[in-house]
Write a protein that holds these residues in place. Structure first.
Motif, PDB file in Angstrom:
ATOM      1  N   ILE A  81       4.643   9.729  -7.460  1.00  0.00           N
ATOM      2  CA  ILE A  81       5.701   9.982  -8.441  1.00  0.00           C
ATOM      3  C   ILE A  81       5.105  10.142  -9.842  1.00  0.00           C
ATOM      4  CG2 ILE A  81       7.648   8.892  -9.635  1.00  0.00           C
ATOM      5  CD1 ILE A  81       8.441   7.655  -6.907  1.00  0.00           C
ATOM      6  N   ILE A  82       4.202   9.254 -10.204  1.00  0.00           N
ATOM      7  CA  ILE A  82       3.584   9.317 -11.528  1.00  0.00           C
ATOM      8  C   ILE A  82       2.760  10.593 -11.670  1.00  0.00           C
ATOM      9  CG2 ILE A  82       1.839   8.221 -13.010  1.00  0.00           C
ATOM     10  CD1 ILE A  82       2.892   5.501 -11.821  1.00  0.00           C
ATOM     11  N   SER A  94       0.832  -1.201   0.000  1.00  0.00           N
ATOM     12  CA  SER A  94       0.000   0.000   0.000  1.00  0.00           C
ATOM     13  C   SER A  94       0.871   1.257   0.000  1.00  0.00           C
ATOM     14  CB  SER A  94      -0.933  -0.015   1.206  1.00  0.00           C
ATOM     15  OG  SER A  94      -1.719   1.144   1.243  1.00  0.00           O
ATOM     16  N   VAL A  95       1.932   1.227   0.796  1.00  0.00           N
ATOM     17  CA  VAL A  95       2.868   2.351   0.825  1.00  0.00           C
ATOM     18  C   VAL A  95       3.540   2.507  -0.541  1.00  0.00           C
ATOM     19  CG1 VAL A  95       5.064   3.167   1.825  1.00  0.00           C
ATOM     20  CG2 VAL A  95       3.263   2.285   3.318  1.00  0.00           C
ATOM     21  N   LEU A  96       3.954   1.394  -1.133  1.00  0.00           N
ATOM     22  CA  LEU A  96       4.582   1.444  -2.457  1.00  0.00           C
ATOM     23  C   LEU A  96       3.620   1.997  -3.498  1.00  0.00           C
ATOM     24  CD1 LEU A  96       6.565  -1.913  -2.637  1.00  0.00           C
ATOM     25  CD2 LEU A  96       7.477   0.383  -2.363  1.00  0.00           C
ATOM     26  N   ARG A  97       2.361   1.540  -3.448  1.00  0.00           N
ATOM     27  CA  ARG A  97       1.358   2.027  -4.393  1.00  0.00           C
ATOM     28  C   ARG A  97       1.191   3.541  -4.284  1.00  0.00           C
ATOM     29  NH1 ARG A  97      -3.739   0.363  -2.388  1.00  0.00           N
ATOM     30  NH2 ARG A  97      -3.463   2.249  -1.185  1.00  0.00           N
ATOM     31  N   ASP A  98       1.076   4.022  -3.052  1.00  0.00           N
ATOM     32  CA  ASP A  98       0.882   5.449  -2.840  1.00  0.00           C
ATOM     33  C   ASP A  98       2.083   6.248  -3.327  1.00  0.00           C
ATOM     34  OD1 ASP A  98      -1.540   4.737  -1.730  1.00  0.00           O
ATOM     35  OD2 ASP A  98      -0.915   5.099   0.355  1.00  0.00           O
ATOM     36  N   GLU A  99       3.288   5.742  -3.069  1.00  0.00           N
ATOM     37  CA  GLU A  99       4.501   6.449  -3.499  1.00  0.00           C
ATOM     38  C   GLU A  99       4.604   6.475  -5.015  1.00  0.00           C
ATOM     39  OE1 GLU A  99       7.653   8.875  -3.061  1.00  0.00           O
ATOM     40  OE2 GLU A  99       6.368   8.191  -1.432  1.00  0.00           O
ATOM     41  N   ASN A 128       7.729   8.483   1.932  1.00  0.00           N
ATOM     42  CA  ASN A 128       7.650   7.414   2.931  1.00  0.00           C
ATOM     43  C   ASN A 128       8.768   6.406   2.724  1.00  0.00           C
ATOM     44  OD1 ASN A 128       5.060   8.125   4.226  1.00  0.00           O
ATOM     45  ND2 ASN A 128       4.231   7.772   2.176  1.00  0.00           N
ATOM     46  N   PRO A 129       9.248   5.803   3.809  1.00  0.00           N
ATOM     47  CA  PRO A 129      10.248   4.722   3.649  1.00  0.00           C
ATOM     48  C   PRO A 129       9.591   3.504   3.005  1.00  0.00           C
ATOM     49  CG  PRO A 129       9.568   4.901   5.948  1.00  0.00           C
ATOM     50  CD  PRO A 129       8.905   6.020   5.215  1.00  0.00           C
ATOM     51  N   HIS A 130      10.337   2.876   2.118  1.00  0.00           N
ATOM     52  CA  HIS A 130       9.809   1.669   1.464  1.00  0.00           C
ATOM     53  C   HIS A 130      10.945   0.754   1.104  1.00  0.00           C
ATOM     54  CE1 HIS A 130      10.918   3.486  -2.418  1.00  0.00           C
ATOM     55  NE2 HIS A 130      10.425   4.597  -1.900  1.00  0.00           N
TER      56      HIS A 130
END
Length: 136
Positions: free
Chosen positions: A108-109, A99-104, A134-136
């Motif tokens: 970016i996009i 979820s964090v990766l998706r949001d980041e 966020n850290p990922h």
């Protein structure tokens, strides 16, 4: 049944079946006079159990423990519950990370405005981890 039939019946690659035999998840089958493996319904059931467990993401060690419990039906199932509960916690942690990766990635996009690669915000963000929120 021969290994190809077992493979088709369970949707398991032949090499995977052989691997499960080598590591002891699947017992070695009897051999025919022509030295072909000869699998029975117990192999099919056990392999289906392993496949389903692996499809749910259980590790080989977890599957081995669950099989051991399955092989001893008179034992308490508390260990099976512990294994499944621990695995669920790991899955929930992965979902949170994704979820964090998706949001980041969406952020970016969303900064992309097209144009030349030299001015690309996506490439810029990928080259500088400090731009991440966020850290990922």
């Amino acid at each position: 049944m021969k290994i190809g039939e077992l493979s088709r019946a369970t949707g398991t690659n032949i090499e995977t079946i052989r691997y499960y035999e080598r590591i002891g998840l699947l017992p070695a089958p009897a051999r025919t006079d022509a030295n072909y493996r000869s699998y029975g319904t117990e192999h099919r059931s056990r392999l289906s159990f392993v496949r389903h467990s692996r499809d749910l993401g259980f590790t080989i060690d977890e599957v081995r423990s669950l099989l051991d419990l399955s092989d001893h039906p008179d034992r308490d199932c508390g260990e099976a519950d512990r294994i499944a509960t621990s695995h669920l916690a790991q899955v929930e942690e992965k979902i949170a990370q994704l979820s964090v990766l998706r949001d980041e990635l969406a952020r970016i996009i969303g900064r992309c405005r097209g144009g030349l690669a030299g001015d690309c915000r996506v490439i810029e963000a990928l080259g500088d981890h400090g731009q991440c929120e966020n850290p990922h």
